[in-house]
Design a protein around this motif. Sequence first.
Motif, PDB file in Angstrom:
ATOM      1  N   ILE A 273     -32.547   2.215  23.389  1.00 17.46           N
ATOM      2  CA  ILE A 273     -31.524   2.831  22.362  1.00 17.46           C
ATOM      3  C   ILE A 273     -31.660   4.266  22.186  1.00 17.46           C
ATOM      4  O   ILE A 273     -32.810   4.713  21.752  1.00 17.46           O
ATOM      5  CB  ILE A 273     -31.605   1.982  21.098  1.00 17.46           C
ATOM      6  CG1 ILE A 273     -31.526   0.609  21.033  1.00 17.46           C
ATOM      7  CG2 ILE A 273     -30.755   2.542  20.026  1.00 17.46           C
ATOM      8  CD1 ILE A 273     -32.019  -0.109  19.735  1.00 17.46           C
ATOM      9  N   GLY A 274     -30.620   5.001  22.738  1.00 17.91           N
ATOM     10  CA  GLY A 274     -30.854   6.415  22.779  1.00 17.91           C
ATOM     11  C   GLY A 274     -30.269   7.189  21.383  1.00 17.91           C
ATOM     12  O   GLY A 274     -29.017   6.880  21.256  1.00 17.91           O
ATOM     13  N   VAL A 275     -31.190   7.523  20.743  1.00 14.55           N
ATOM     14  CA  VAL A 275     -30.867   7.773  19.437  1.00 14.55           C
ATOM     15  C   VAL A 275     -31.102   9.388  19.229  1.00 14.55           C
ATOM     16  O   VAL A 275     -30.655  10.176  18.551  1.00 14.55           O
ATOM     17  CB  VAL A 275     -31.532   7.128  18.131  1.00 14.55           C
ATOM     18  CG1 VAL A 275     -30.925   7.406  16.628  1.00 14.55           C
ATOM     19  CG2 VAL A 275     -31.785   5.766  18.338  1.00 14.55           C
ATOM     20  N   ALA A 279     -31.587  17.965  23.183  1.00  4.64           N
ATOM     21  CA  ALA A 279     -31.034  19.391  23.645  1.00  4.64           C
ATOM     22  C   ALA A 279     -30.050  19.214  24.890  1.00  4.64           C
ATOM     23  O   ALA A 279     -30.793  18.664  26.001  1.00  4.64           O
ATOM     24  CB  ALA A 279     -31.775  20.448  23.631  1.00  4.64           C
ATOM     25  N   ASP A 280     -28.888  19.844  25.078  1.00  2.00           N
ATOM     26  CA  ASP A 280     -28.035  19.599  26.351  1.00  2.00           C
ATOM     27  C   ASP A 280     -28.659  20.677  27.102  1.00  2.00           C
ATOM     28  O   ASP A 280     -28.673  20.306  28.400  1.00  2.00           O
ATOM     29  CB  ASP A 280     -26.591  20.083  26.116  1.00  2.00           C
ATOM     30  CG  ASP A 280     -25.830  18.757  25.188  1.00  2.00           C
ATOM     31  OD1 ASP A 280     -26.454  17.783  25.417  1.00  2.00           O
ATOM     32  OD2 ASP A 280     -25.140  19.352  24.405  1.00  2.00           O
ATOM     33  N   TYR A 281     -29.297  21.767  26.502  1.00  2.00           N
ATOM     34  CA  TYR A 281     -29.523  23.013  27.627  1.00  2.00           C
ATOM     35  C   TYR A 281     -30.949  23.499  27.179  1.00  2.00           C
ATOM     36  O   TYR A 281     -31.310  23.248  26.005  1.00  2.00           O
ATOM     37  CB  TYR A 281     -28.672  24.276  27.666  1.00  2.00           C
ATOM     38  CG  TYR A 281     -27.251  23.837  28.126  1.00  2.00           C
ATOM     39  CD1 TYR A 281     -26.921  23.895  29.420  1.00  2.00           C
ATOM     40  CD2 TYR A 281     -26.304  23.391  27.254  1.00  2.00           C
ATOM     41  CE1 TYR A 281     -25.787  23.795  29.972  1.00  2.00           C
ATOM     42  CE2 TYR A 281     -24.816  23.075  27.571  1.00  2.00           C
ATOM     43  CZ  TYR A 281     -24.698  23.188  29.163  1.00  2.00           C
ATOM     44  OH  TYR A 281     -23.386  23.189  29.616  1.00  2.00           O
ATOM     45  N   PRO A 306     -31.474  17.188  31.757  1.00  2.00           N
ATOM     46  CA  PRO A 306     -31.114  15.499  32.449  1.00  2.00           C
ATOM     47  C   PRO A 306     -30.487  14.795  31.278  1.00  2.00           C
ATOM     48  O   PRO A 306     -30.858  15.151  29.934  1.00  2.00           O
ATOM     49  CB  PRO A 306     -32.408  15.344  32.855  1.00  2.00           C
ATOM     50  CG  PRO A 306     -33.362  15.733  32.291  1.00  2.00           C
ATOM     51  CD  PRO A 306     -32.998  17.197  32.051  1.00  2.00           C
ATOM     52  N   ASP A 307     -29.415  13.985  31.454  1.00  2.00           N
ATOM     53  CA  ASP A 307     -28.926  13.196  30.422  1.00  2.00           C
ATOM     54  C   ASP A 307     -29.821  11.808  30.565  1.00  2.00           C
ATOM     55  O   ASP A 307     -29.714  10.987  31.582  1.00  2.00           O
ATOM     56  CB  ASP A 307     -27.452  12.993  30.735  1.00  2.00           C
ATOM     57  CG  ASP A 307     -27.024  12.177  29.228  1.00  2.00           C
ATOM     58  OD1 ASP A 307     -27.567  11.151  29.036  1.00  2.00           O
ATOM     59  OD2 ASP A 307     -25.911  12.520  28.913  1.00  2.00           O
ATOM     60  N   ILE A 308     -30.566  11.612  29.516  1.00  2.00           N
ATOM     61  CA  ILE A 308     -31.797  10.769  29.535  1.00  2.00           C
ATOM     62  C   ILE A 308     -30.900   9.373  29.442  1.00  2.00           C
ATOM     63  O   ILE A 308     -31.276   8.343  30.334  1.00  2.00           O
ATOM     64  CB  ILE A 308     -32.739  10.686  28.469  1.00  2.00           C
ATOM     65  CG1 ILE A 308     -33.464  12.113  28.480  1.00  2.00           C
ATOM     66  CG2 ILE A 308     -33.706   9.569  28.497  1.00  2.00           C
ATOM     67  CD1 ILE A 308     -34.271  12.464  27.093  1.00  2.00           C
ATOM     68  N   LEU A 309     -30.202   9.066  28.547  1.00  2.00           N
ATOM     69  CA  LEU A 309     -29.544   7.763  28.555  1.00  2.00           C
ATOM     70  C   LEU A 309     -28.424   7.501  29.594  1.00  2.00           C
ATOM     71  O   LEU A 309     -28.639   6.336  30.313  1.00  2.00           O
ATOM     72  CB  LEU A 309     -28.430   7.974  27.174  1.00  2.00           C
ATOM     73  CG  LEU A 309     -27.547   6.757  26.933  1.00  2.00           C
ATOM     74  CD1 LEU A 309     -28.600   5.269  26.635  1.00  2.00           C
ATOM     75  CD2 LEU A 309     -26.917   7.109  25.738  1.00  2.00           C
ATOM     76  N   ALA A 310     -27.745   8.421  30.271  1.00  2.00           N
ATOM     77  CA  ALA A 310     -27.081   8.132  31.209  1.00  2.00           C
ATOM     78  C   ALA A 310     -27.926   7.831  32.447  1.00  2.00           C
ATOM     79  O   ALA A 310     -27.625   6.989  33.374  1.00  2.00           O
ATOM     80  CB  ALA A 310     -26.416   9.345  31.636  1.00  2.00           C
ATOM     81  N   ALA A 337     -15.077   7.550  25.125  1.00  2.00           N
ATOM     82  CA  ALA A 337     -15.126   7.941  26.384  1.00  2.00           C
ATOM     83  C   ALA A 337     -16.377   8.250  26.901  1.00  2.00           C
ATOM     84  O   ALA A 337     -16.774   7.882  27.959  1.00  2.00           O
ATOM     85  CB  ALA A 337     -14.287   9.538  26.159  1.00  2.00           C
ATOM     86  N   LYS A 338     -17.339   8.471  25.992  1.00  2.00           N
ATOM     87  CA  LYS A 338     -18.811   8.476  26.252  1.00  2.00           C
ATOM     88  C   LYS A 338     -19.405   7.191  26.731  1.00  2.00           C
ATOM     89  O   LYS A 338     -20.566   7.058  27.621  1.00  2.00           O
ATOM     90  CB  LYS A 338     -19.628   9.159  24.878  1.00  2.00           C
ATOM     91  CG  LYS A 338     -20.641   9.808  25.334  1.00  2.00           C
ATOM     92  CD  LYS A 338     -21.372  10.552  23.793  1.00  2.00           C
ATOM     93  CE  LYS A 338     -20.450  11.731  23.552  1.00  2.00           C
ATOM     94  NZ  LYS A 338     -21.025  12.562  22.667  1.00  2.00           N
ATOM     95  N   LEU A 339     -18.905   6.224  26.028  1.00  2.00           N
ATOM     96  CA  LEU A 339     -19.469   4.716  26.321  1.00  2.00           C
ATOM     97  C   LEU A 339     -18.932   4.500  27.853  1.00  2.00           C
ATOM     98  O   LEU A 339     -19.773   3.912  28.529  1.00  2.00           O
ATOM     99  CB  LEU A 339     -18.716   3.771  25.515  1.00  2.00           C
ATOM    100  CG  LEU A 339     -18.898   2.336  25.789  1.00  2.00           C
ATOM    101  CD1 LEU A 339     -20.025   1.874  25.055  1.00  2.00           C
ATOM    102  CD2 LEU A 339     -17.645   1.392  25.245  1.00  2.00           C
TER     103      LEU A 339
HETATM  104  O1  C5P Z   1     -23.484  13.428  25.640  1.00  2.00           O
HETATM  105  P1  C5P Z   1     -23.921  13.345  24.109  1.00  2.00           P
HETATM  106  O2  C5P Z   1     -25.373  14.211  23.934  1.00  2.00           O
HETATM  107  O3  C5P Z   1     -23.107  13.545  22.855  1.00  2.00           O
HETATM  108  O4  C5P Z   1     -24.591  11.941  23.885  1.00  2.00           O
HETATM  109  C1  C5P Z   1     -25.290  11.108  22.931  1.00  2.00           C
HETATM  110  C2  C5P Z   1     -26.137  10.174  23.545  1.00  2.00           C
HETATM  111  O5  C5P Z   1     -26.676  10.639  24.521  1.00  2.00           O
HETATM  112  C3  C5P Z   1     -27.165   9.712  22.361  1.00  2.00           C
HETATM  113  O6  C5P Z   1     -27.577   8.310  22.701  1.00  2.00           O
HETATM  114  C4  C5P Z   1     -28.369  10.642  23.007  1.00  2.00           C
HETATM  115  O7  C5P Z   1     -29.595  10.067  22.577  1.00  2.00           O
HETATM  116  C5  C5P Z   1     -28.092  10.706  24.606  1.00  2.00           C
HETATM  117  N1  C5P Z   1     -28.625  11.736  25.515  1.00  2.00           N
HETATM  118  C6  C5P Z   1     -29.578  11.713  26.208  1.00  2.00           C
HETATM  119  N2  C5P Z   1     -30.037  12.599  26.846  1.00  2.00           N
HETATM  120  C7  C5P Z   1     -29.375  13.931  26.642  1.00  2.00           C
HETATM  121  C8  C5P Z   1     -28.066  14.043  25.818  1.00  2.00           C
HETATM  122  C9  C5P Z   1     -27.806  12.771  25.124  1.00  2.00           C
HETATM  123  O8  C5P Z   1     -30.173  10.710  26.271  1.00  2.00           O
HETATM  124  N3  C5P Z   1     -29.679  15.080  27.585  1.00  2.00           N
END
Ligand code: C5P
Length: 402
Positions: A273-275, A279-281, A306-310, A337-339
């Motif tokens: 569960i990614g809560v 930070a995006d950058y 990196p996008d951890i969840l993705a 869309a994110k899903l």
């Molecule tokens: O793309 P966005 O940040 O809106 O997505 C939010 C979801 O993606 C949350 O579940 C967040 O924990 C996860 N996330 C992540 N790694 C990132 C950005 C978002 O795991 N770099």
Amino acid sequence: MTPDLKNKRVLLGISAGIAAYKTPDLVRKLGELGAEVQVVMSKNSEQFVAPLALQAVSGHDVHHYAMTADSESGMGHIDLARWADVVLIAPATANIIARLVQGNADELLTTICVATEARIAVAPAMNQQMWQNPATESNLTTLAQREVLILGPDSGDQACGEVGPGRMLQPVDIAQQLANSFHTGQLTGKKVMITAGPTWEALDPVRGITNHSSGLMGYALAQAAVEAGAEVTLVSGPTHIPSPDHCAIKNVKSALDMHEAVMQSIDQQDIFIGVAAVADYRPVASADQKIKKNADEMTISLVKNPDILADVASLEKRPFCVGFAAETNDVESYARAKLERKKLDLIAANHVGGTETGFGTPDNAITLISSEHSEALPKANKYALARELVERIATHFEQKNH
Ligand code: C5P
């Protein structure tokens, strides 16, 4: 692990039976297990126990039976009905049990019971003949069918001099059985990893880029998953809240740290569960020493994290993946869309930017979205909402794995 009542709000309703004299002790026992307790007294219960004693032990004004402007001015019946995680009626007389079956709303306590979505628990206390009366028996059966939790009664010497079933359970047993009832066992044997809080992207040793995430929602989910029987790993960015009990905690700072901590043991997880508000950058480089304010202008170059969840969701052996989408507008369509983009099983969408829900607030409201359906979970405190969410996540996880 002995179940407790941490972060649970118990509304104790006292009805007019002799066992009411034990309720100050019951309030103490509930408090010792971690509960916050407020008390509502029914008509005539004040004949058996003094409101002042209950006010002293609960630390709150006692709410009275009369629906007068006065009694409603502190916290109205609807607010109390919403406040409670559980309404516990102890002692519950034959009379109040019958009135619950009827759905009467003739005084504050019964009105709350009709108005609340919280679970109701009763600890019956009455003479053994009254307990064995067919009307009482059938009333209890009806309440049990409505999923009212029935605690006790005990058997033994009674205040009236008779011996038999109908004594109220001891306060310590009522408190413990109530705590046990929050432990659903829905995720027994499952491993759950949760990311929570913000990340801190350092610019230099004293400055960094972060956000307003308090971590509360992720921590509440960790607690709810523990209560559901899961083995929980919480990967947390910097927060100011106490760690939940019975979790493995990995404290991290930056998104890169969080990514590494997650990937270390993700292959052992059943649910992720990614809560975290990652930070995006991040700054391309972090200075070794404090940056001096020499120039009039300054540019910071950022590089994408990196996008951890993705990344978790695209692993070959991947856990069941749940994301959060905090949006200020068009919440549901952005979340859907994110899903799809991140290949998630579920996404919990919430509205941020207002003052009542979302970042840094005690309450939240969520729409839970899967590829086939969406369900609104109305505004509630984050602990109550986390329990609702964990229940849904466990159900979706079961469906997917059968
Ligand atoms: O793309 P966005 O940040 O809106 O997505 C939010 C979801 O993606 C949350 O579940 C967040 O924990 C996860 N996330 C992540 N790694 C990132 C950005 C978002 O795991 N770099």
